[in-house]
Design a protein around this motif. Structure first.
Motif: not given
Length: 102
Positions: A2-3, A7-10, A93-94, A98-99
Protein backbone atom coordinates in the motif's frame (compact mmCIF):
# COMPACT_ATOMS: atom_id res chain seq x y z
CA UNK A 1 2.20 -2.93 -0.95
CA UNK A 2 0.00 0.00 0.00
CA UNK A 3 1.16 3.48 -0.88
CA UNK A 4 1.79 5.53 2.29
CA UNK A 5 2.32 8.94 0.69
CA UNK A 6 -0.85 11.05 0.62
CA UNK A 7 0.67 13.57 -1.80
CA UNK A 8 1.47 10.77 -4.25
CA UNK A 9 -2.08 9.48 -3.87
CA UNK A 10 -3.40 12.96 -4.69
CA UNK A 11 -1.54 12.81 -7.98
CA UNK A 12 -3.31 9.56 -8.80
CA UNK A 13 -6.68 11.06 -7.83
CA UNK A 14 -6.01 14.12 -9.97
CA UNK A 15 -5.04 11.94 -12.93
CA UNK A 16 -8.26 9.92 -12.59
CA UNK A 17 -10.38 13.08 -12.34
CA UNK A 18 -8.74 14.29 -15.56
CA UNK A 19 -9.25 10.93 -17.27
CA UNK A 20 -12.93 11.12 -16.39
CA UNK A 21 -13.12 14.64 -17.82
CA UNK A 22 -14.12 16.09 -14.45
CA UNK A 23 -11.00 18.24 -14.20
CA UNK A 24 -9.73 20.27 -17.13
CA UNK A 25 -6.97 22.85 -16.97
CA UNK A 26 -5.12 23.98 -13.87
CA UNK A 27 -6.41 23.40 -10.37
CA UNK A 28 -8.02 26.59 -9.12
CA UNK A 29 -8.02 27.92 -5.54
CA UNK A 30 -10.51 26.12 -3.33
CA UNK A 31 -14.09 27.35 -3.41
CA UNK A 32 -15.76 28.09 -0.12
CA UNK A 33 -18.60 25.77 0.87
CA UNK A 34 -20.75 25.81 3.98
CA UNK A 35 -21.69 22.15 4.07
CA UNK A 36 -19.84 18.87 4.29
CA UNK A 37 -18.79 17.70 0.83
CA UNK A 38 -20.67 20.68 -0.66
CA UNK A 39 -24.01 18.91 -0.16
CA UNK A 40 -26.81 21.09 -1.44
CA UNK A 41 -24.30 23.52 -2.93
CA UNK A 42 -22.77 21.61 -5.83
CA UNK A 43 -22.54 18.10 -7.26
CA UNK A 44 -20.08 15.85 -5.44
CA UNK A 45 -17.92 15.60 -8.57
CA UNK A 46 -17.57 19.40 -8.60
CA UNK A 47 -16.74 19.39 -4.90
CA UNK A 48 -13.90 16.95 -5.58
CA UNK A 49 -12.31 19.24 -8.16
CA UNK A 50 -13.19 22.65 -6.70
CA UNK A 51 -12.81 22.03 -2.98
CA UNK A 52 -11.23 18.70 -2.05
CA UNK A 53 -8.34 18.66 -4.51
CA UNK A 54 -7.17 22.25 -3.96
CA UNK A 55 -7.45 21.90 -0.17
CA UNK A 56 -5.67 18.55 -0.20
CA UNK A 57 -2.80 19.99 -2.25
CA UNK A 58 -2.58 22.87 0.25
CA UNK A 59 -2.30 20.28 3.03
CA UNK A 60 0.43 18.52 1.05
CA UNK A 61 2.35 21.78 0.57
CA UNK A 62 2.28 22.38 4.34
CA UNK A 63 2.60 18.67 5.21
CA UNK A 64 -0.36 19.17 7.53
CA UNK A 65 -2.83 16.36 7.06
CA UNK A 66 -6.12 15.93 8.91
CA UNK A 67 -6.36 13.15 11.46
CA UNK A 68 -9.29 11.59 9.60
CA UNK A 69 -10.64 11.61 6.08
CA UNK A 70 -14.01 10.43 4.84
CA UNK A 71 -13.79 11.41 1.19
CA UNK A 72 -13.84 7.74 0.17
CA UNK A 73 -17.00 7.11 2.18
CA UNK A 74 -18.60 10.17 0.60
CA UNK A 75 -17.56 8.91 -2.83
CA UNK A 76 -19.22 5.56 -2.18
CA UNK A 77 -22.42 7.32 -1.12
CA UNK A 78 -22.45 9.66 -4.10
CA UNK A 79 -20.94 7.60 -6.92
CA UNK A 80 -21.65 3.95 -6.11
CA UNK A 81 -23.24 2.06 -8.95
CA UNK A 82 -21.62 4.24 -11.61
CA UNK A 83 -19.08 1.92 -13.20
CA UNK A 84 -17.04 4.77 -14.70
CA UNK A 85 -16.23 5.98 -11.19
CA UNK A 86 -15.05 2.67 -9.67
CA UNK A 87 -11.35 3.50 -9.94
CA UNK A 88 -11.90 6.97 -8.49
CA UNK A 89 -13.80 5.54 -5.53
CA UNK A 90 -10.97 3.09 -4.89
CA UNK A 91 -8.36 5.87 -5.02
CA UNK A 92 -10.36 8.05 -2.63
CA UNK A 93 -10.87 5.19 -0.18
CA UNK A 94 -7.14 4.50 -0.27
CA UNK A 95 -6.51 8.21 0.39
CA UNK A 96 -8.61 7.89 3.56
CA UNK A 97 -6.56 4.89 4.70
CA UNK A 98 -3.25 6.63 3.99
CA UNK A 99 -4.17 9.83 5.81
CA UNK A 100 -5.53 7.99 8.82
CA UNK A 101 -2.37 5.86 9.06
CA UNK A 102 -0.08 8.89 9.34
Amino acid sequence: MTNRNPAEQLGKIEAELRRLGLLVGPIQPAQVVRSAFGMGEMPFEDWLTKVFLPRAYEAADRNQWPQTSQVGTAAIRNLDGQADYAALITLLCEFDRIVEAL
